[in-house]
Design an enzyme around this catalytic site. Structure first.
Site, short mmCIF file in Angstrom:
data_model
loop_
_atom_site.label_atom_id
_atom_site.label_comp_id
_atom_site.label_asym_id
_atom_site.label_seq_id
_atom_site.Cartn_x
_atom_site.Cartn_y
_atom_site.Cartn_z
N CYS A 2 51.25 0.58 -6.55
CA CYS A 2 50.89 0.06 -7.87
C CYS A 2 51.94 -0.97 -8.30
O CYS A 2 53.04 -1.00 -7.77
CB CYS A 2 50.85 1.18 -8.88
N ARG A 28 49.56 -5.58 -5.14
CA ARG A 28 50.08 -4.23 -4.92
C ARG A 28 49.02 -3.15 -5.08
O ARG A 28 49.24 -1.99 -4.72
CB ARG A 28 51.23 -3.94 -5.88
N TRP A 75 46.84 1.26 -7.39
CA TRP A 75 46.32 1.62 -6.07
C TRP A 75 46.25 3.14 -6.09
O TRP A 75 47.27 3.82 -6.13
CB TRP A 75 47.27 1.12 -4.98
N ASN A 101 54.64 3.79 -10.77
CA ASN A 101 54.34 3.47 -9.37
C ASN A 101 55.09 4.49 -8.53
O ASN A 101 56.31 4.62 -8.66
CB ASN A 101 54.83 2.05 -9.05
N GLY A 102 54.35 5.21 -7.67
CA GLY A 102 54.99 6.20 -6.82
C GLY A 102 54.17 7.48 -6.79
O GLY A 102 52.99 7.47 -7.17
N GLU A 484 47.82 -7.75 16.88
CA GLU A 484 47.88 -8.37 15.56
C GLU A 484 46.56 -9.07 15.21
O GLU A 484 46.08 -8.99 14.08
CB GLU A 484 49.07 -9.35 15.51
N LYS A 488 44.25 -8.12 12.00
CA LYS A 488 43.85 -9.10 10.98
C LYS A 488 42.35 -9.03 10.76
O LYS A 488 41.87 -9.03 9.62
CB LYS A 488 44.23 -10.54 11.39
N GLU A 491 41.30 -5.76 8.95
CA GLU A 491 41.73 -5.70 7.55
C GLU A 491 40.84 -6.47 6.61
O GLU A 491 40.54 -6.01 5.53
CB GLU A 491 43.14 -6.32 7.42
N HIS A 507 40.86 0.47 32.71
CA HIS A 507 41.09 1.92 32.70
C HIS A 507 40.33 2.61 31.58
O HIS A 507 40.66 3.73 31.19
CB HIS A 507 42.59 2.20 32.58
N LYS A 606 49.44 -4.29 -0.66
CA LYS A 606 50.42 -5.08 0.09
C LYS A 606 51.71 -4.31 0.32
O LYS A 606 52.32 -4.41 1.38
CB LYS A 606 50.71 -6.36 -0.68
C1 AGP Z 1 49.55 -6.57 7.33
O1 AGP Z 1 48.51 -7.46 7.36
C2 AGP Z 1 49.26 -5.33 6.62
N1 AGP Z 1 48.80 -5.54 5.32
C3 AGP Z 1 50.20 -4.16 6.82
O2 AGP Z 1 49.97 -3.69 8.11
C4 AGP Z 1 51.72 -4.39 6.65
O3 AGP Z 1 52.20 -5.19 7.68
C5 AGP Z 1 52.44 -3.04 6.63
O4 AGP Z 1 51.99 -2.29 5.53
C6 AGP Z 1 53.94 -3.16 6.60
O5 AGP Z 1 54.38 -3.80 5.44
P1 AGP Z 1 55.85 -4.34 5.31
O6 AGP Z 1 56.02 -5.41 6.32
O7 AGP Z 1 55.95 -4.84 3.91
O8 AGP Z 1 56.78 -3.20 5.57
#
Ligand code: AGP
Length: 611
Positions: A2, A28, A75, A101-102, A484, A488, A491, A507, A606
């Site tokens: 959050c 966030r 969040w 937040n937490g 990666e 992407k 996500e 395999h 994020k």
């Molecule tokens: C990346 O596209 C993601 N949103 C996620 O995997 C991110 O990389 C991960 O949460 C780690 O975040 P950080 O780099 O802020 O630690």
């Protein structure tokens, strides 16, 4: 997760300021949002489900004028996204409100105790216990009530609280969740991070765990866990507010993909010696003798940063000649890693706040006595401050939830770290350093050329936007890039995608291949080229549809491919930086064509500050 903000202002009404700050924290979390302001001795609260724009419309219709207020973008952790679970949360008579937040781990136990003494709860959140707890301790002084309440809380929190009897006072506190104080003229703030403050001030003070702050329009006072006053010099943030705006692009993600050439140039500034034979890296926290004494390197990270860690493993093994183990931060804390005082633990994190990575970093430092290094994008973040060494990635604020330019910054930083350690240990030749350094100097230009593949990538996105599954194949230093690319796509487009080391395809995953399966193969020149070309042939023979990332002049893989994306040929160690860009663009364009929310994909946040 959050985002929270609070402001005490002498003259200006705060509702508009709070909403503007929340927009900058929306990355966030975006399940719901709310503000509360103190106006004519009463707390006025506005809460809306969904994005900040809903809150903005609701606030716009209320003509609120209060000068003390708090805000929150959520969040969801406890309780589904709904108006009743949206922050701010209040005590029984609505005399105080809190944003948080937490996660409060002992909230059920506290809740039962508070209910027994008459508190009536109106939400499913853990946060609401904080409001009732402060209420229970309140005897005319909000600071004292907050300090007493914090002693009962277990878990992580950044909070901001206001009380209707105390105009011009916002009390904030932090434990394992970030909180920064913003210093202005006639108004002061607390916020989850500096991006929320950039339109108003660049002068900030970072709170440490266990600290409490009292923010008034004319002064800010910080107290440590024991209630003693803390004196800390403000820092000046160099990020500009424009960097947190879209600058004409339809999405932050597209803007950030296009910023990658400057991410590389900025990351190299001051780090390459003029003679091209040396990397200069201030902030490593280890001198040459200590670097020579290293016996092992551990890397902890999550998500995209974990993929960067795997590329980093290649760099470190090859150039620093040290054994490297890459771990999911969330897993490493439940194992007993073999780690000691001659080892280096590198924590990679865009935000510098990811709870799992932070926990793994602290464990390495405190429990095993290892040297620690943070590779972070956010100056002043928790990891940036807690690790013994710091290498900043200089990507600037990254707003799109899907990480792109920060990943690029991480790759460059890790290569520089590997070369720097190799220099000290004598495990890398001057010629290799020179080749890498001159390649790095050319990299921004090479990335500009890759960005020109956008039109081609759009065509491919048009063809494959309806695919149910995607397979990404890479080998060697480009295997993490396959991971990666798949992440992407998952996500932001919600298409199932898997990244695989190409040699492993036969395999198992080869059973999935038919004419409906797009397979993106990273087949640029280098030591893995011949083998990956063979893997592409195997996939083609089973009817798979090939999207190949190749170098100009390729006449083997390109001939087999249904779609070809050409990227410039660079030194093999730099190929991950070049090859990831078309994969980012492909995910972006498929998501756009499917109409998903590119910058704020569903269920994600994020900054993940819960374990
Ligand atoms: C990346 O596209 C993601 N949103 C996620 O995997 C991110 O990389 C991960 O949460 C780690 O975040 P950080 O780099 O802020 O630690």
């Amino acid at each position: 997760m959050c985002g929270i903000v609070g402001c005490a202002s002498r003259e200006h009404p705060v509702p508009g300021l709070l909403v503007e700050s929340l927009k900058r924290l929306e990355y966030r979390g975006y399940d719901s949002a709310g503000i509360a302001v103190l106006e004519n001795g009463e707390l006025q609260t506005v809460r809306e489900v969904g994005k900040i724009k809903n809150l903005e419309a609701a606030v716009g219709g209320r003509n609120l004028q209060g000068r003390t207020g708090i805000g929150h973008t959520r969040w969801a952790t406890h309780g589904k996204p709904s108006e009743r679970n949206a922050h701010p949360h209040r005590n029984r008579d609505g005399s105080l409100v809190v944003v948080h937040n937490g996660i409060i781990e002992n909230y059920l136990e506290l809740k039962h105790g508070l209910q027994a003494t008459g508190s009536v709860f109106t939400s499913d959140t853990d946060t609401e216990v904080i409001a009732h707890l402060i209420d229970a301790h309140y005897q005319g002084d909000l600071l004292t009530a907050v300090q007493a309440s914090l002693k009962r809380l277990e878990g992580s929190y950044a909070i901001a609280v206001i009380h209707r009897a105390e105009p011009d006072v916002v009390v904030g506190a932090r434990q394992d969740s970030p909180l920064v104080v913003g210093l202005g003229e006639g108004r002061n703030w607390v916020a989850s991070d500096v991006s929320a403050l950039l339109p108003w001030t660049r002068r900030v003070v970072y709170l440490e765990d266990g600290e409490v702050v009292v923010v008034r329009s004319s002064e800010v006072r910080i107290f440590d866990r024991g209630g003693r006053v803390v004196q800390r010099e403000p820092e000046t943030i160099t990020w500009s507010a424009e960097r947190t705006e879209k600058g004409g692009y339809p999405h932050f993600m597209l803007k950030e993909i296009h910023e990658q050439p400057s991410t590389v140039s900025d990351s190299l500034l001051g780090r390459l010696a003029g003679d091209d034979y040396r990397v200069v890296l201030d902030g490593l926290g280890l001198d040459d003798e200590e670097l020579r004494a290293l016996t092992r390197i551990g890397i902890v990270a999550c998500g995209t940063s974990w993929h960067a860690g795997h590329v980093g493993k290649f760099f470190l093994e090859q150039f620093a000649r040290l054994p490297v183990e890459v771990d999911y931060a969330s897993e490493s804390v439940f194992r007993e890693p073999v780690m000691g005082q001659k080892d280096l633990m590198i924590a990679i994190s865009q935000s510098g706040e990811t709870a799992d990575t932070r926990a793994a970093l602290r464990r390495a430092q405190d429990l095993f006595g290892a040297h620690t290094l943070a590779v972070c994008n956010v100056p002043g973040s928790s990891m940036a401050r807690e690790a013994q060494g710091l290498v900043l990635t200089h990507a600037g604020p990254e707003i799109g939830v899907a990480s792109t330019k920060a990943f690029m910054g991480q790759l460059v930083a890790l290569l520089l770290v590997a070369v720097r350690i190799g220099q000290a240990r004598g495990t890398i030749s001057r010629d290799t350093i020179r080749e890498l350094v001159s390649g790095l100097r050319r990299l921004p230009h090479d990335l500009e050329r890759v960005l020109k593949t956008a039109a081609k990538v759009q065509e491919i996105a048009e063809v494959w936007q309806g695919a149910r599954d995607f397979l990404y194949l890479g080998r060697g230093v480009n295997y993490p890039i396959a991971l990666e690319g798949a992440l992407k796509l998952k996500e932001i487009s919600y298409i199932h995608a898997e990244g695989y080391p190409a040699g492993e395809m036969k395999h198992g995953p080869i059973a999935l291949i038919d004419e409906n399966m797009p397979i993106l193969a990273i087949a640029t020149r280098g030591r893995t080229y011949a083998t990956i070309a063979g893997n592409v042939e195997e996939a083609k023979a089973r009817g798979g549809r090939i999207i190949a990332v190749v170098n100009p002049g390729d006449d083997r893989v390109a001939r087999m491919a249904d779609h070809v994306i050409e990227v410039p040929e660079v030194a093999e160690a730099l190929s991950p930086m070049v090859n990831v860009v078309p994969l980012q663009l492909l995910a972006y364009w498929i998501a756009v064509k499917r109409g998903t929310d590119v910058d704020q994909p569903r269920n994600l946040a994020k900054t993940v500050t819960v374990q």
